[in-house]
Design a protein around this motif. Sequence first.
Motif, PDB file in Angstrom:
ATOM      1  N   ASP A 190       0.806  -1.218   0.000  1.00 18.75           N
ATOM      2  CA  ASP A 190       0.000   0.000   0.000  1.00 18.75           C
ATOM      3  C   ASP A 190       0.842   1.272   0.000  1.00 18.75           C
ATOM      4  OD1 ASP A 190      -2.280  -1.415  -0.084  1.00 18.75           O
ATOM      5  OD2 ASP A 190      -3.031  -0.839   1.896  1.00 18.75           O
ATOM      6  N   LYS A 210       0.952  12.100  -9.246  1.00 22.38           N
ATOM      7  CA  LYS A 210      -0.231  12.941  -9.380  1.00 22.38           C
ATOM      8  C   LYS A 210      -0.110  14.284  -8.662  1.00 22.38           C
ATOM      9  CE  LYS A 210      -4.149  10.466  -8.946  1.00 22.38           C
ATOM     10  NZ  LYS A 210      -4.996   9.366  -8.388  1.00 22.38           N
ATOM     11  N   TYR A 211       0.707  14.329  -7.626  1.00 16.61           N
ATOM     12  CA  TYR A 211       0.639  15.548  -6.800  1.00 16.61           C
ATOM     13  C   TYR A 211       1.938  16.302  -6.610  1.00 16.61           C
ATOM     14  CZ  TYR A 211      -3.647  13.012  -5.868  1.00 16.61           C
ATOM     15  OH  TYR A 211      -4.815  12.319  -6.025  1.00 16.61           O
ATOM     16  N   ASN A 240       2.663   1.907  -3.228  1.00 21.80           N
ATOM     17  CA  ASN A 240       1.708   2.365  -4.218  1.00 21.80           C
ATOM     18  C   ASN A 240       1.330   3.831  -3.975  1.00 21.80           C
ATOM     19  OD1 ASN A 240       0.116   1.650  -6.436  1.00 21.80           O
ATOM     20  ND2 ASN A 240      -1.680   1.583  -5.106  1.00 21.80           N
ATOM     21  N   ASP A 241       1.175   4.189  -2.707  1.00 21.71           N
ATOM     22  CA  ASP A 241       0.850   5.573  -2.360  1.00 21.71           C
ATOM     23  C   ASP A 241       1.969   6.513  -2.789  1.00 21.71           C
ATOM     24  OD1 ASP A 241      -1.449   4.655  -1.264  1.00 21.71           O
ATOM     25  OD2 ASP A 241      -0.906   5.027   0.823  1.00 21.71           O
ATOM     26  N   ASN A 249       1.808   7.154  -6.412  1.00 26.25           N
ATOM     27  CA  ASN A 249       0.705   8.045  -6.766  1.00 26.25           C
ATOM     28  C   ASN A 249       0.979   9.484  -6.375  1.00 26.25           C
ATOM     29  OD1 ASN A 249      -1.390   6.628  -8.087  1.00 26.25           O
ATOM     30  ND2 ASN A 249      -1.640   5.418  -6.225  1.00 26.25           N
ATOM     31  N   ILE A 250       1.572   9.668  -5.201  1.00 22.20           N
ATOM     32  CA  ILE A 250       1.848  11.030  -4.745  1.00 22.20           C
ATOM     33  C   ILE A 250       2.833  11.694  -5.705  1.00 22.20           C
ATOM     34  CG2 ILE A 250       2.978  12.366  -2.928  1.00 22.20           C
ATOM     35  CD1 ILE A 250       1.750  10.238  -0.952  1.00 22.20           C
ATOM     36  N   LYS A 262     -10.843   8.349  -4.771  1.00 24.56           N
ATOM     37  CA  LYS A 262     -10.548   9.520  -5.598  1.00 24.56           C
ATOM     38  C   LYS A 262      -9.067   9.863  -5.646  1.00 24.56           C
ATOM     39  CE  LYS A 262     -15.104  11.574  -4.988  1.00 24.56           C
ATOM     40  NZ  LYS A 262     -15.875  12.689  -4.425  1.00 24.56           N
ATOM     41  N   THR A 263      -8.383   9.687  -4.529  1.00 27.14           N
ATOM     42  CA  THR A 263      -6.959  10.070  -4.526  1.00 27.14           C
ATOM     43  C   THR A 263      -6.067   8.888  -4.889  1.00 27.14           C
ATOM     44  OG1 THR A 263      -6.746   9.472  -2.201  1.00 27.14           O
ATOM     45  CG2 THR A 263      -7.277  11.774  -2.683  1.00 27.14           C
ATOM     46  N   SER A 264      -6.617   7.700  -4.868  1.00 25.15           N
ATOM     47  CA  SER A 264      -5.886   6.420  -4.964  1.00 25.15           C
ATOM     48  C   SER A 264      -4.772   6.289  -3.930  1.00 25.15           C
ATOM     49  CB  SER A 264      -5.387   6.129  -6.379  1.00 25.15           C
ATOM     50  OG  SER A 264      -4.773   7.213  -6.966  1.00 25.15           O
ATOM     51  N   ILE A 265      -4.947   6.919  -2.775  1.00 19.61           N
ATOM     52  CA  ILE A 265      -3.984   6.753  -1.688  1.00 19.61           C
ATOM     53  C   ILE A 265      -4.658   5.968  -0.558  1.00 19.61           C
ATOM     54  CG2 ILE A 265      -2.571   7.947   0.028  1.00 19.61           C
ATOM     55  CD1 ILE A 265      -2.334  10.208  -1.979  1.00 19.61           C
ATOM     56  N   LYS A 266      -4.006   4.880  -0.139  1.00 19.90           N
ATOM     57  CA  LYS A 266      -4.650   3.991   0.827  1.00 19.90           C
ATOM     58  C   LYS A 266      -4.180   4.172   2.262  1.00 19.90           C
ATOM     59  CE  LYS A 266      -5.545   0.159  -2.361  1.00 19.90           C
ATOM     60  NZ  LYS A 266      -4.973  -1.084  -2.828  1.00 19.90           N
TER      61      LYS A 266
END
Lengths: 235, 201
Positions: A176, A187-188, A179-180, A183-184, B176-180
């Motif tokens: 997890d 996307k951010y 993966n986070d 994504n961070i 929505k953020t795909s952050i778990k």
Amino acid sequence: MKNTKIQNTPFTQTMKMAELIDTNYKLLLLLPRFDIDLGFGELTVRKLCEENNICPELFLVICNVYTFDDYIPDEKYIELLNVQQFIDYLKKSHLYYMNDRLKNISDQLQIIVQDSEQPHGAILSRFFEQYKVELLNHFAYEDEVVFPYVLGIADGKKSADYQIRIFEENHTNIDDKLNDLKNILTKYLHGNSSLEKRIQLIFNLFDFEEDMRKHTLLEDRVLISKVRKMESHYE
Amino acid sequence: MSKTTEKITIGIVEPSPMIGKGLKSILEELSFVDVYSLITDNCQYYIERISSSHPEILIINPSILELKKRGDVDALMHETGCHVIIALATQHTDPEILKKYYNVIDVTDSKERIKTKLRHLLNAERTESEVNLELSSREKEILVSVAKGLMNKEIAYKHNLSIHTVITHRKNITRKTSIKSVSGLTVFAIMNNMIDMQDIE
């Protein structure tokens, strides 16, 4: 994950090693974990394993898990796996993840953090450090508790105070956070750090994630069923 | 029809290879469908196998599930990560159970009927996912509380909500953020200037 192959014909021992690599070049990463050198010419998997004293069933099962998403090894195949070699392989993978992959990711992230505005950089490195601690603990538990237990049964000395079921129930999902992080960053994180470097890091994270996912599958699908079989002889 | 060219991905879990392959070939006549995985053997491993290929829609024969799990579609969604789950009924199944699924494909359905069900679903799916991409202001408030390390119970008390509602908000935030992970959400909140570093020390 859209690019992994879904097909029903797994690799066989009579295929050439070079063909396997041609189908899935990521299998190259497995060579050092088996102490196999490049330059294997036209050797088949069977021959290559023979020359390197590797259990061919083990080698194939691992190559198949790494290549075919829906591959589940045959029960009969699981019987034949060499446990000592399997555990050696898993331990070498852990070392590779810690000394090679994590270190690379950490170095790459450090550069990006230095070039990012605060506090974004600080919180990113903190997040990664937390993930690293979690992962190292996870590996340490397997290296120090699970693997010695498995080797014990293989040796005919089953320890009474552990069962593979305990591992099965606690084999937590550590993907997890990885993966986070991906994504961070994707996307951010917009910032002053070089775009090329951020892309390199994200590539590296995707790759590491995929490798770890296969590693977890090996433990969940193959190691656990092998140990269950061995345990059943004690009941 | 939706204008997007991207295909909708489908996973099928059906123990009969004849039925599974038949359904796959019917679905593939639809231009917007990509049958991503078809599992007919070793169905008991469907969860791992489905979640590794991440289809958007799961079509599953409830008869492969344990009796008490057949109607628990929420658990199935959670385990597989699919938000839309369709039952494939090849034998008589309790209608109460089938009602829980998004839709039902029956083994006696005509080809056109199966296709129509899929077309409806595609339209509903796409509209929903295109509208709800941004966090609502309520979700932002909850996110800030999560990022500060509050537990569900504390968040419910603070915002005067039921725990159930808090959990639903959290699910939507993650979708929505795909952050778990909680620490991942904290990073997200700081990067988007929703909280300060001091808030989490």
